[in-house]
Design a protein around this motif. Structure first.
Motif, PDB file in Angstrom:
ATOM      1  N   UNK A  84      -2.454   3.082  -6.072  1.00  0.00           N
ATOM      2  CA  UNK A  84      -3.146   3.714  -4.947  1.00  0.00           C
ATOM      3  C   UNK A  84      -4.322   4.582  -5.380  1.00  0.00           C
ATOM      4  N   UNK A  85      -4.302   5.028  -6.606  1.00  0.00           N
ATOM      5  CA  UNK A  85      -5.332   5.953  -7.062  1.00  0.00           C
ATOM      6  C   UNK A  85      -6.153   5.393  -8.215  1.00  0.00           C
ATOM      7  N   UNK A  86      -5.569   5.342  -9.396  1.00  0.00           N
ATOM      8  CA  UNK A  86      -6.352   5.052 -10.598  1.00  0.00           C
ATOM      9  C   UNK A  86      -7.040   3.689 -10.520  1.00  0.00           C
ATOM     10  N   UNK A  87      -6.279   2.620 -10.348  1.00  0.00           N
ATOM     11  CA  UNK A  87      -6.890   1.289 -10.309  1.00  0.00           C
ATOM     12  C   UNK A  87      -7.679   1.060  -9.018  1.00  0.00           C
ATOM     13  N   UNK A  90     -10.903   2.995  -9.086  1.00  0.00           N
ATOM     14  CA  UNK A  90     -11.760   2.454 -10.144  1.00  0.00           C
ATOM     15  C   UNK A  90     -12.448   1.173  -9.678  1.00  0.00           C
ATOM     16  N   UNK A  91     -11.718   0.341  -8.942  1.00  0.00           N
ATOM     17  CA  UNK A  91     -12.275  -0.940  -8.503  1.00  0.00           C
ATOM     18  C   UNK A  91     -13.456  -0.797  -7.545  1.00  0.00           C
ATOM     19  N   UNK A  92     -13.626   0.374  -6.971  1.00  0.00           N
ATOM     20  CA  UNK A  92     -14.809   0.622  -6.134  1.00  0.00           C
ATOM     21  C   UNK A  92     -16.068   0.408  -6.982  1.00  0.00           C
ATOM     22  N   UNK A  93     -15.957   0.681  -8.269  1.00  0.00           N
ATOM     23  CA  UNK A  93     -17.085   0.506  -9.180  1.00  0.00           C
ATOM     24  C   UNK A  93     -17.577  -0.924  -9.307  1.00  0.00           C
ATOM     25  N   UNK A  94     -16.798  -1.887  -8.813  1.00  0.00           N
ATOM     26  CA  UNK A  94     -17.269  -3.276  -8.795  1.00  0.00           C
ATOM     27  C   UNK A  94     -18.533  -3.435  -7.957  1.00  0.00           C
ATOM     28  N   UNK A 118      -9.392  -2.385  -1.449  1.00  0.00           N
ATOM     29  CA  UNK A 118      -8.484  -2.889  -0.423  1.00  0.00           C
ATOM     30  C   UNK A 118      -7.413  -3.790  -1.024  1.00  0.00           C
ATOM     31  N   UNK A 119      -7.810  -4.696  -1.900  1.00  0.00           N
ATOM     32  CA  UNK A 119      -6.841  -5.621  -2.504  1.00  0.00           C
ATOM     33  C   UNK A 119      -5.768  -4.856  -3.270  1.00  0.00           C
ATOM     34  N   UNK A 120      -6.180  -3.837  -3.984  1.00  0.00           N
ATOM     35  CA  UNK A 120      -5.236  -3.064  -4.780  1.00  0.00           C
ATOM     36  C   UNK A 120      -4.247  -2.296  -3.890  1.00  0.00           C
ATOM     37  N   UNK A 121      -4.743  -1.614  -2.874  1.00  0.00           N
ATOM     38  CA  UNK A 121      -3.833  -0.852  -2.008  1.00  0.00           C
ATOM     39  C   UNK A 121      -2.995  -1.769  -1.125  1.00  0.00           C
ATOM     40  N   UNK A 122      -3.487  -2.974  -0.851  1.00  0.00           N
ATOM     41  CA  UNK A 122      -2.690  -3.951  -0.106  1.00  0.00           C
ATOM     42  C   UNK A 122      -1.428  -4.300  -0.892  1.00  0.00           C
ATOM     43  N   UNK A 123      -1.594  -4.592  -2.170  1.00  0.00           N
ATOM     44  CA  UNK A 123      -0.450  -4.932  -3.023  1.00  0.00           C
ATOM     45  C   UNK A 123       0.487  -3.732  -3.157  1.00  0.00           C
ATOM     46  N   UNK A 124      -0.067  -2.567  -3.424  1.00  0.00           N
ATOM     47  CA  UNK A 124       0.755  -1.365  -3.558  1.00  0.00           C
ATOM     48  C   UNK A 124       1.493  -1.067  -2.256  1.00  0.00           C
ATOM     49  N   UNK A 125       0.788  -1.220  -1.136  1.00  0.00           N
ATOM     50  CA  UNK A 125       1.415  -0.957   0.159  1.00  0.00           C
ATOM     51  C   UNK A 125       2.584  -1.871   0.446  1.00  0.00           C
ATOM     52  N   UNK A 126       2.465  -3.129   0.097  1.00  0.00           N
ATOM     53  CA  UNK A 126       3.535  -4.089   0.364  1.00  0.00           C
ATOM     54  C   UNK A 126       4.690  -3.952  -0.616  1.00  0.00           C
ATOM     55  N   UNK A 147       2.365  -7.858   6.001  1.00  0.00           N
ATOM     56  CA  UNK A 147       1.636  -7.733   7.269  1.00  0.00           C
ATOM     57  C   UNK A 147       1.422  -6.259   7.605  1.00  0.00           C
ATOM     58  N   UNK A 148       2.450  -5.453   7.417  1.00  0.00           N
ATOM     59  CA  UNK A 148       2.329  -4.014   7.665  1.00  0.00           C
ATOM     60  C   UNK A 148       1.260  -3.406   6.752  1.00  0.00           C
ATOM     61  N   UNK A 149       1.298  -3.743   5.466  1.00  0.00           N
ATOM     62  CA  UNK A 149       0.323  -3.209   4.523  1.00  0.00           C
ATOM     63  C   UNK A 149      -1.093  -3.650   4.909  1.00  0.00           C
ATOM     64  N   UNK A 150      -1.235  -4.898   5.348  1.00  0.00           N
ATOM     65  CA  UNK A 150      -2.536  -5.397   5.770  1.00  0.00           C
ATOM     66  C   UNK A 150      -3.055  -4.602   6.966  1.00  0.00           C
TER      67      UNK A 150
END
Length: 187
Positions: A84-87, A90-94, A118-126, A147-150
């Motif tokens: 949720x935080x570090x990765x 960081x990926x915003x830097x893409x 978004x992709x990273x927090x989607x996985x973490x959320x699910x 679906x909830x995480x999405x």
């Protein structure tokens, strides 16, 4: 300007953009349970990445992710700290993929940076936060963590990303910020 001067300038601007991101993250347009919110927190890191490139953008995002975790404290475990935080931040830097590529680069870079987070927090959320999924969300019965995480992250990170891309495009359309983003102020 010599190379050492550019390194110092990039580091200084990175520190300022990280601080600006934290301030913008504290100014929330909306807030959901469990810490989700809509803000322009991604904007300074995206602008920085567009100006200096992917490597510098990822590093600034990484530092901001660590700082954001330390300031917020809304975590379940090490997986949440990382996902949720570090990765994720960081990926915003893409966004640096759009470095010096004009308006198309600003649009594509901004979108890629937002989608990376978004992709990273989607996985973490699910996978991590899914066990805290409510029975209903937005009037819908929740039976699937993905679906909830999405939905949840679509509202928070998705809306934040859309606002950020709009503001990035607006900033690029101003002469002074376009020159800044393109690095034209660096001799």
């Amino acid at each position: 300007m010599n190379k050492q001067h550019n390194v110092i300038r990039a580091l200084s601007e990175g520190a300022i953009m990280i601080a600006a991101g934290e301030v913008l993250g504290a100014l929330k347009f909306g807030h959901l349970p469990n810490g989700g919110s809509v803000s322009l927190m991604m904007l300074p890191i995206i602008v920085y990445a567009l100006r200096w490139g992917v490597a510098d953008g990822l590093l600034a995002g990484l530092v901001m992710g660590v700082l954001d975790f330390m300031l917020s404290g809304e975590v379940v475990g090490w997986q949440s700290i990382f996902g949720d935080y570090i990765l994720a931040i960081a990926l915003i830097g893409l966004a640096g993929l759009g470095h010096k590529k004009g308006m198309p680069g600003v649009v594509v870079g901004s979108i890629v940076g937002c989608l990376g987070r978004f992709a990273c927090v989607l996985v973490t959320g699910a996978t991590i936060w899914g066990e805290y999924m409510p029975e209903t969300f937005l009037g819908l019965t929740m039976t699937n963590e993905w679906f909830y995480s999405f939905l949840y992250n679509g509202i928070t990170v998705g809306v934040s990303g859309i606002l950020t891309v709009i503001v990035c495009v607006a900033l690029y359309n101003l002469d002074s910020t376009r020159k800044y983003i393109l690095g034209e102020d660096i001799a």
